[in-house]
Motif scaffolding. Structure first.
Motif, PDB file in Angstrom:
ATOM      1  N   GLN A   1       5.022  -3.020   5.504  1.00  0.00           N
ATOM      2  CA  GLN A   1       6.179  -3.785   5.060  1.00  0.00           C
ATOM      3  C   GLN A   1       7.485  -3.238   5.626  1.00  0.00           C
ATOM      4  OE1 GLN A   1       6.168  -5.173   0.843  1.00  0.00           O
ATOM      5  NE2 GLN A   1       4.236  -4.045   0.783  1.00  0.00           N
ATOM      6  N   TYR A   2       7.509  -1.951   5.941  1.00  0.00           N
ATOM      7  CA  TYR A   2       8.739  -1.331   6.426  1.00  0.00           C
ATOM      8  C   TYR A   2       8.679  -0.960   7.905  1.00  0.00           C
ATOM      9  CZ  TYR A   2       9.913  -1.338   1.555  1.00  0.00           C
ATOM     10  OH  TYR A   2      10.172  -1.750   0.281  1.00  0.00           O
TER      11      TYR A   2
ATOM     12  N   PHE B   1      -0.189  -0.626   3.118  1.00  0.00           N
ATOM     13  CA  PHE B   1       0.518  -1.883   2.913  1.00  0.00           C
ATOM     14  C   PHE B   1       2.028  -1.647   2.842  1.00  0.00           C
ATOM     15  CE2 PHE B   1      -3.278  -4.269   0.778  1.00  0.00           C
ATOM     16  CZ  PHE B   1      -3.912  -4.328   2.004  1.00  0.00           C
ATOM     17  N   GLU B   2       2.443  -0.586   2.180  1.00  0.00           N
ATOM     18  CA  GLU B   2       3.870  -0.260   2.115  1.00  0.00           C
ATOM     19  C   GLU B   2       4.405   0.106   3.501  1.00  0.00           C
ATOM     20  OE1 GLU B   2       4.392   2.726  -0.901  1.00  0.00           O
ATOM     21  OE2 GLU B   2       3.583   1.392  -2.452  1.00  0.00           O
ATOM     22  N   TYR B   3       3.640   0.874   4.257  1.00  0.00           N
ATOM     23  CA  TYR B   3       4.027   1.232   5.625  1.00  0.00           C
ATOM     24  C   TYR B   3       4.245  -0.033   6.465  1.00  0.00           C
ATOM     25  CZ  TYR B   3       2.986   2.101  10.547  1.00  0.00           C
ATOM     26  OH  TYR B   3       2.995   2.080  11.917  1.00  0.00           O
TER      27      TYR B   3
ATOM     28  N   ASP C   1      -5.157   4.468  -3.130  1.00  0.00           N
ATOM     29  CA  ASP C   1      -3.806   4.935  -2.785  1.00  0.00           C
ATOM     30  C   ASP C   1      -3.528   4.815  -1.297  1.00  0.00           C
ATOM     31  OD1 ASP C   1      -3.339   5.500  -5.432  1.00  0.00           O
ATOM     32  OD2 ASP C   1      -3.595   7.667  -5.220  1.00  0.00           O
TER      33      ASP C   1
ATOM     34  N   GLN D   1      -2.763   1.120  -0.545  1.00  0.00           N
ATOM     35  CA  GLN D   1      -1.419   0.801  -1.012  1.00  0.00           C
ATOM     36  C   GLN D   1      -0.365   1.411  -0.098  1.00  0.00           C
ATOM     37  OE1 GLN D   1      -0.760  -1.346  -3.486  1.00  0.00           O
ATOM     38  NE2 GLN D   1       1.398  -1.172  -2.994  1.00  0.00           N
ATOM     39  N   GLU D   2      -0.567   2.650   0.326  1.00  0.00           N
ATOM     40  CA  GLU D   2       0.377   3.322   1.232  1.00  0.00           C
ATOM     41  C   GLU D   2       0.440   2.606   2.578  1.00  0.00           C
ATOM     42  OE1 GLU D   2       0.960   7.693   3.361  1.00  0.00           O
ATOM     43  OE2 GLU D   2      -0.407   7.525   1.653  1.00  0.00           O
TER      44      GLU D   2
END
Length: 115
Positions: free
Chosen positions: A64-65, A60-62, A54, A57-58
Motif C-alpha cells: 500500500q505504501y 499488504f501494508e508494504y 503477521d 499483513q505486513e
C-alpha cells in the motif's frame, strides 16, 4: 527466487489452471507471487512453513505504501487488489493442500476511495 518457492509457484499455477482460471489471471498471479516470494526472502523467510499471518499483513501494508515504479506516487487501489487476491488464492491453495501451519485466506482488499 529459491527452489522451494519456484516449485511452490509451479504447483500453484497448475492448481489455478485445473480450477479453470484464465491465462490473464494466471499471469497476474504469477507476477504477484514472484513479488511476494521475493519480499518473503528479503525478510529471511525462505520456506512457506515459516509464513505467519503477521507476514501477510505486513506485506499488504508494504504494498500500500510502495512507490509506483512506472509513474509518480503510489499504487492505485485497483492495482493493489490484484496482488492481494493472488496472495489470498495462494493461501487458499496452501490451505487446501494441507501445508502445515498455514492459516485460511484473509480476503483482504482495498475499498475504492470515495471523494
Amino acid at each position: 527466487m529459491n527452489k522451494h518457492y519456484t516449485v511452490l509457484q509451479t504447483e500453484y499455477l497448475h492448481w489455478l489452471k485445473i480450477l479453470g482460471f484464465s491465462q490473464s489471471t494466471m499471469d497476474i498471479c504469477n507476477n504477484a507471487t514472484n513479488l511476494f516470494f521475493d519480499w518473503l526472502q528479503d525478510k529471511s523467510i525462505h520456506h512457506i512453513t515459516r509464513l505467519e499471518n503477521d507476514h501477510i499483513q505486513e506485506y499488504f501494508e508494504y504494498m500500500q505504501y510502495r512507490e509506483n515504479r512506472n509513474r509518480a506516487g503510489g499504487l492505485s487501489d485497483a492495482y493493489l487488489n490484484k496482488p492481494f487476491d493472488a496472495v489470498d488464492k495462494l493461501i487458499q491453495f496452501l490451505h487446501q493442500n494441507n501445508y502445515p501451519k498455514i492459516l485460511p485466506p484473509t480476503n483482504f482488499s482495498i475499498k475504492k476511495s470515495k471523494m
